[in-house]
Enzyme design. Sequence first.
Site, PDB file in Angstrom:
ATOM      1  N   ARG A 264     -13.648  -7.058 -10.794  1.00  0.00           N
ATOM      2  CA  ARG A 264     -13.796  -6.401  -9.484  1.00  0.00           C
ATOM      3  C   ARG A 264     -14.644  -5.132  -9.590  1.00  0.00           C
ATOM      4  NH1 ARG A 264      -8.322  -6.504  -6.375  1.00  0.00           N
ATOM      5  NH2 ARG A 264      -9.740  -5.931  -4.688  1.00  0.00           N
TER       6      ARG A 264
ATOM      7  N   ARG B 201     -12.828 -14.575  -1.503  1.00  0.00           N
ATOM      8  CA  ARG B 201     -11.966 -15.223  -0.497  1.00  0.00           C
ATOM      9  C   ARG B 201     -12.764 -16.004   0.548  1.00  0.00           C
ATOM     10  NH1 ARG B 201      -7.311 -10.466  -0.041  1.00  0.00           N
ATOM     11  NH2 ARG B 201      -6.224 -11.107  -1.944  1.00  0.00           N
TER      12      ARG B 201
ATOM     13  N   ASP C 148      -6.879  -8.126   4.636  1.00  0.00           N
ATOM     14  CA  ASP C 148      -6.064  -8.953   3.741  1.00  0.00           C
ATOM     15  C   ASP C 148      -5.498 -10.188   4.444  1.00  0.00           C
ATOM     16  OD1 ASP C 148      -6.531  -7.222   1.668  1.00  0.00           O
ATOM     17  OD2 ASP C 148      -4.646  -6.145   1.883  1.00  0.00           O
TER      18      ASP C 148
ATOM     19  N   SER D 142       0.832  -1.216   0.000  1.00  0.00           N
ATOM     20  CA  SER D 142       0.000   0.000   0.000  1.00  0.00           C
ATOM     21  C   SER D 142       0.861   1.258   0.000  1.00  0.00           C
ATOM     22  CB  SER D 142      -0.900   0.019   1.241  1.00  0.00           C
ATOM     23  OG  SER D 142      -1.830  -1.025   1.188  1.00  0.00           O
TER      24      SER D 142
ATOM     25  N   ARG E 211       1.415   4.228  -3.119  1.00  0.00           N
ATOM     26  CA  ARG E 211       1.167   5.650  -2.839  1.00  0.00           C
ATOM     27  C   ARG E 211       2.424   6.489  -3.066  1.00  0.00           C
ATOM     28  NH1 ARG E 211      -2.487   2.524  -0.449  1.00  0.00           N
ATOM     29  NH2 ARG E 211      -4.456   3.319   0.360  1.00  0.00           N
TER      30      ARG E 211
ATOM     31  N   ARG F 225      -2.920 -14.127  -2.215  1.00  0.00           N
ATOM     32  CA  ARG F 225      -3.062 -14.441  -0.783  1.00  0.00           C
ATOM     33  C   ARG F 225      -3.596 -15.863  -0.572  1.00  0.00           C
ATOM     34  NH1 ARG F 225      -0.917 -10.149   1.210  1.00  0.00           N
ATOM     35  NH2 ARG F 225      -1.432  -8.117   0.357  1.00  0.00           N
TER      36      ARG F 225
HETATM   37  C1  S3P Z   1      -5.559  -1.382   0.020  1.00  0.00           C
HETATM   38  C2  S3P Z   1      -6.795  -1.420   0.637  1.00  0.00           C
HETATM   39  C3  S3P Z   1      -7.553  -2.657   0.861  1.00  0.00           C
HETATM   40  C4  S3P Z   1      -6.689  -3.895   0.723  1.00  0.00           C
HETATM   41  C5  S3P Z   1      -5.789  -3.824  -0.471  1.00  0.00           C
HETATM   42  C6  S3P Z   1      -4.882  -2.620  -0.404  1.00  0.00           C
HETATM   43  C7  S3P Z   1      -4.906  -0.092  -0.178  1.00  0.00           C
HETATM   44  O1  S3P Z   1      -8.578  -2.744  -0.113  1.00  0.00           O
HETATM   45  O2  S3P Z   1      -7.495  -5.043   0.654  1.00  0.00           O
HETATM   46  O3  S3P Z   1      -4.977  -4.984  -0.555  1.00  0.00           O
HETATM   47  O4  S3P Z   1      -3.691  -0.069  -0.449  1.00  0.00           O
HETATM   48  O5  S3P Z   1      -5.586   0.931  -0.051  1.00  0.00           O
HETATM   49  P1  S3P Z   1     -10.018  -2.053   0.106  1.00  0.00           P
HETATM   50  O6  S3P Z   1      -9.806  -0.630   0.195  1.00  0.00           O
HETATM   51  O7  S3P Z   1     -10.807  -2.436  -1.113  1.00  0.00           O
HETATM   52  O8  S3P Z   1     -10.570  -2.662   1.355  1.00  0.00           O
END
Ligand code: S3P
Length: 425
Positions: free
Chosen positions: A119, A343, A312, A20, A24, A385
């Site tokens: 998705r 999942r 996750d 994440s 960013r 995962r």
């Molecule tokens: C993430 C947010 C989560 C997570 C994903 C990474 C992110 O998803 O499941 O692996 O980096 O903002 P959601 O925002 O859909 O819950």
Amino acid sequence: MKFTRINKLNGELCIPGDKSVSHRSIMLGSLAEGITEVHGFLNSADCMASMNCFRNMGIDISYDGNIVTINGKGLHGLKESPVTLDVGNSGTTTRLMSGILAAQDFTSRITGDASICKRPMKRIMTPLSLMGADITSELENDCTPLIIKGKKLHGISYNSPVASAQVKSCILLAGLYAAGETSVTEPYISRNHTELMFDSFGVPVQVSGNTVTVKPADKLYGQKIVVPGDISSAAYFIVAGLITPNSSITIKNVGINPTRDGIIEVVKKMGGNITFSNISSDVGEPTADITIRTSSLKGCVIEGEIIPKLIDEIPIIAVLACFAEGTTIIKDAAELKVKESNRIDMMVDNLAAMGADITATDDGMIINGGKTLHGTTVDCKLDHRIAMSFSIAGLNADGETKIIGSEIINTSYPGFFDDLASIMN
Ligand code: S3P
């Protein structure tokens, strides 16, 4: 890949950078003025997809395998990509980048692999449209391919029906460009890496309860970013150390941001032997070294506001629950159905095939632990995962567990099998 039972895991490892935070860093570094240096960037297919998308929009990004150097061109420095932006398997790239693209003065087309094309994108199309964006799903199924025609945006106050950092971050990124204030309220607080990184790039963020507010930004300032190790990747080793006999594993430099540390709370609640050392919050996000030892575990209930903090990790927590005495109930986690795979179904069907006592519910699963698992064949259906969770289950099951499509681990953790092998001796 094939796995059979082992009797011990031992040693120390340093897991790779947080996915994440790495995504960013590319996005904000590209929108900043001047150089952003990223240390500990996650070299995985998902994060490289983000990097390549911004390179395609004219940003000069170099990566020597160690440090990523981004020559940011400012908030209005992106150019129309000559090609479709390919996000691969990455929901984070798709949703966060859409917030930025909605405000540019050009048109973009985004697509990715078979998993991403299933998705749901309505969750970002709705708020972006309310901000004045022109975003459409090419096949009219609310999925990618998305066509985004850049527009002038205006701020909104959005009540998100889901606790999702991807939705929140998409809106906040669009909010950098929107006239007036933009705020997002979530049912529960989701991971806050965007808010923390906005702050370090010089964008004020106001947080009040479950609401985050930004104002349009004048300028972002290039930064040095130090990416912590990914707790979502560490989770596989945390669980492996707890359930494998005679084990002791130390995982170095793991990010322990309180919006991500739900698995630690669950492990403690289940009676796991987990200890922390070298806790640091000197640069960027907090980190610690985590040591785990084989433990006797008991089931617990996992529900409510903790869910976004471990969303996750639920697949590997389901494996953990199979090795705990008593019942583990996971609730309020319907979001699991719209991850890289469904999942809930993937964990329930495949753990049941291994002999676990596990039942799917509408928003989670119920696991009665203590049954001996036996090997099976798991098709991980483009979900990294699932591949990693069943590798750990396979090391603690009778017979052979075969994982089909295990190369999908490259999306978040290309060195997973090597790191696992390094603690098996
Ligand atoms: C993430 C947010 C989560 C997570 C994903 C990474 C992110 O998803 O499941 O692996 O980096 O903002 P959601 O925002 O859909 O819950």
